[in-house]
Motif scaffolding. Structure first.
Motif, PDB file in Angstrom:
ATOM      1  N   HIS A  99       0.846  -1.189   0.000  1.00  0.00           N
ATOM      2  CA  HIS A  99       0.000   0.000   0.000  1.00  0.00           C
ATOM      3  C   HIS A  99       0.888   1.247   0.000  1.00  0.00           C
ATOM      4  CE1 HIS A  99      -3.804  -2.129   0.639  1.00  0.00           C
ATOM      5  NE2 HIS A  99      -3.136  -2.919   1.457  1.00  0.00           N
ATOM      6  N   PRO A 100       1.366   1.697  -1.152  1.00  0.00           N
ATOM      7  CA  PRO A 100       2.247   2.879  -1.204  1.00  0.00           C
ATOM      8  C   PRO A 100       1.593   4.142  -0.671  1.00  0.00           C
ATOM      9  CG  PRO A 100       2.259   1.666  -3.284  1.00  0.00           C
ATOM     10  CD  PRO A 100       1.142   1.112  -2.480  1.00  0.00           C
ATOM     11  N   GLU A 101       0.257   4.199  -0.684  1.00  0.00           N
ATOM     12  CA  GLU A 101      -0.408   5.403  -0.210  1.00  0.00           C
ATOM     13  C   GLU A 101      -0.239   5.615   1.290  1.00  0.00           C
ATOM     14  OE1 GLU A 101      -3.348   2.001  -0.005  1.00  0.00           O
ATOM     15  OE2 GLU A 101      -1.839   2.752  -1.418  1.00  0.00           O
ATOM     16  N   LEU A 102       0.187   4.576   2.018  1.00  0.00           N
ATOM     17  CA  LEU A 102       0.386   4.698   3.459  1.00  0.00           C
ATOM     18  C   LEU A 102       1.750   5.277   3.823  1.00  0.00           C
ATOM     19  CD1 LEU A 102      -1.101   1.270   4.660  1.00  0.00           C
ATOM     20  CD2 LEU A 102      -2.214   3.508   4.657  1.00  0.00           C
ATOM     21  N   LYS A 103       2.639   5.375   2.869  1.00  0.00           N
ATOM     22  CA  LYS A 103       3.985   5.865   3.171  1.00  0.00           C
ATOM     23  C   LYS A 103       3.967   7.357   3.462  1.00  0.00           C
ATOM     24  CE  LYS A 103       5.823   4.217  -0.622  1.00  0.00           C
ATOM     25  NZ  LYS A 103       6.824   3.866  -1.649  1.00  0.00           N
TER      26      LYS A 103
ATOM     27  N   ALA B  34       5.538  11.165   3.550  1.00  0.00           N
ATOM     28  CA  ALA B  34       6.283  11.859   2.493  1.00  0.00           C
ATOM     29  C   ALA B  34       7.796  11.662   2.609  1.00  0.00           C
ATOM     30  CB  ALA B  34       5.931  13.345   2.507  1.00  0.00           C
TER      31      ALA B  34
ATOM     32  N   MET C  11       9.061   8.223   0.909  1.00  0.00           N
ATOM     33  CA  MET C  11       8.575   7.850  -0.418  1.00  0.00           C
ATOM     34  C   MET C  11       9.597   7.035  -1.203  1.00  0.00           C
ATOM     35  SD  MET C  11       5.518   8.808  -0.499  1.00  0.00           S
ATOM     36  CE  MET C  11       5.220   8.429  -2.224  1.00  0.00           C
TER      37      MET C  11
END
Length: 547
Positions: free
Chosen positions: A363-367, A369, A372
């Motif tokens: 789930h890259p959206e949880l990383k 900023a 990244m």
């Protein structure tokens, strides 16, 4: 007395024995009338065996009868190291029973030399009293009317002197165990500090602690565990500091252990008294350093020594106790705190680093900023979860191989693991670079864990979190982490909280965990131990030293 019942299987076995005896008679060998009785013996202890062959647990007055019983009970004549030396002193027959591998020749020679000078006039009144009081030049001597006492103590290394016509036996402590010298423990090494560690001999280990704690209140209670092994177990505590309720609970638990033996020493005893079956986390702390054990005794802990084991058990313990190392207390408070924080970070990474990285990749959206950059830039031929599982089992294989690999071949095995396995696997596209990198960091964190048992437990938890995250994503990671916290919270080490001082929260004690305190500022003992005397130094002394 215990005999086998007349079951069909035993009848068949007896018929087989009789057939063999019949063949022996036909071959010219006389039939042993006691063989059938030997085949039926099912004694579970020395006392039962003596009662089976002698009818009662008393010392026979006849040396010939004593020899017959010992022949059946402890293999006299069959075991080459069991010696029954018959002699005559001052006209009185006597026999010395000992194990040749345990007997100290110098002491026995002095005793026998003294007894050979006796004349009938010297022992005309009471031979036993003469031997016991006047003519045995040894310090540790006792008498007993039970034959089982003589057998058990002889098997532990003592010597027993039987006198013709006497229903008593003289037991002398002439033990000399084969021992190795105290060496620094391989797991608990320090840069500065003592280099002596526990050995496999109980008395030597107790002496190492006595040397550091010259407190008359330090008690060592001796018990024996195992119907067959009769392993010596000692419970150590400081009488005016330790919680008597806790000491009594540990003592009664050890006394109630009813198994045939503990040949693997402290680990088997732990399983017998703790009873935690499938809990991966250790409920006791193992230590091979006498200075660490002395520190825990001063805190009010109970320490269990087991003969033949170079490590001892500290009861009770906490998760944070298992995360601390002696090296932190050998440095200044500032450097000790720094080392402790680095070690805590390594332990945290050994549990959560890989599951978190996998979660961010799925789930890259949880990383956040700043993170990244995390995530593989290339794909591999093997799925991500499978890569982790293969490397996890590979690391375990390497760890086990390192234990069994001779020292001269250790460097060669390291080169094979680093170059042939890691580098080539990445170059062929089987693994992702970051998978190997983060697994190496997690493995280093596991090896940096002071407690070997805690490191293995964290490794199992990490594997379960990886599986939960790979299969159920965010829900798997959250639920798995929550279950881990719940498991640690409900764990009890002898009715003491496993996560103390975090749960229940104690701000002062938690500060002492996070920051290494100086000796002067540690004025009280941890309340976790429920000590009778909670004061390490009086407040007036602390103020005086501070000024």
């Amino acid at each position: 007395m215990m005999e086998a019942g007349d079951t069909p299987e035993e009848d068949e076995a007896n018929r087989g024995t009789e057939t063999l005896q019949g063949k022996g008679e036909r071959n010219g060998k006389p039939k042993d009338p006691k063989q059938k009785k030997r085949d039926k013996e099912l004694s579970n202890s020395v006392e039962e065996s003596i009662e089976y062959w002698h009818g009662e647990d008393k010392v026979p007055e006849s040396l010939n009868q004593t020899k017959e019983v010992l022949t059946e009970v402890m293999g006299l004549g069959a075991s080459f190291d069991v010696v029954f030396r018959e002699m005559t002193f001052g006209g009185t027959k006597a026999a010395l029973l000992f194990i040749s591998g345990f007997a100290k020749d110098v002491i026995l020679d002095e005793i026998l030399k003294r007894l050979t000078y006796l004349t009938p006039e010297d022992i005309s009144s009471d031979a036993f009293a003469a031997f016991m009081i006047n003519y045995i030049p040894h310090i540790q001597v006792e008498k007993s009317e039970k034959l089982s006492d003589a057998v058990i103590k002889t098997m532990s290394g003592m010597s027993a002197l039987f006198v013709e016509g006497e229903a008593q036996v003289i037991i002398m402590d002439t033990r000399s165990y084969p021992v190795r010298g105290p060496e620094e423990p391989s797991i608990e090494r320090v840069v500065r500090g003592a280099r002596d560690g526990f050995t496999e001999t109980l008395l030597s280990n107790i002496a190492l602690v006595r040397r550091r704690l010259r407190d008359p209140g330090l008690k060592f209670e001796l018990h024996q565990v195992g119907r067959r092994t009769k392993t010596d177990v000692s419970i150590a505590y400081i009488d005016d500091i330790a919680d008597k309720t806790q000491v009594k609970a540990v003592t009664e638990k050890i006394k109630s252990v009813n198994i045939e033996g503990i040949p693997l020493a402290d680990k088997q005893l732990e399983e017998a008294i703790i009873g935690e079956k499938w809990n991966p986390y250790p409920m006791v702390r193992y230590s091979e350093r006498p200075d660490i054990v002395a520190s825990h005794l001063l805190e009010g802990r109970v320490v269990v020594f087991v003969d033949t084991s170079p490590s001892v058990m500290v009861i009770p313990t906490t998760f944070f106790d298992l995360c601390q190392h002696a090296e932190e207390n050998r440095q200044t408070p500032l450097m000790g705190s720094y080392l402790r924080w680095v070690r805590f970070a390594g332990i945290f990474a050994s549990i959560f680093l890989l599951p978190l990285w996998m979660l961010f990749v799925i789930h890259p959206e949880l990383k956040p900023a700043p993170l990244m950059f995390i995530g593989p830039h290339e794909t591999a031929k093997i799925p991500l979860l499978t890569q982790f599982l293969i490397i996890e089992f590979g690391v375990d294989l390497l760890r086990m191989a390192a234990v069994h690999t001779p020292s001269p071949l250790g460097s060669a095995m390291g080169l094979i693991a680093a170059i042939l396995i890691g580098d080539i696997a990445v170059q062929t596209g089987l693994f992702v670079n970051e998978v190997v990198l983060y697994m190496a960091v997690a493995t280093i964190g596991m090896f940096a864990t002071p407690s070997y048992e805690l490191g293995l437990a964290n490794r199992v938890v990490r594997l379960l979190l990886l599986l939960a995250t790979g299969l159920f994503h965010v829900a798997g990671f959250v639920i798995g982490s929550t279950l881990l916290i719940v498991l640690l919270t409900v764990n009890r080490s002898y009715n003491s909280s496993y996560l103390w001082p975090f749960i229940p929260f104690n701000a002062k004690a938690m500060g002492a965990i996070l920051f290494r305190q100086s000796v002067i500022s540690s004025k009280t003992r941890p309340s976790f131990n429920k000590t009778r005397d909670n004061t390490r130094m009086s407040p007036a002394t602390g103020k005086k030293d501070k000024s």
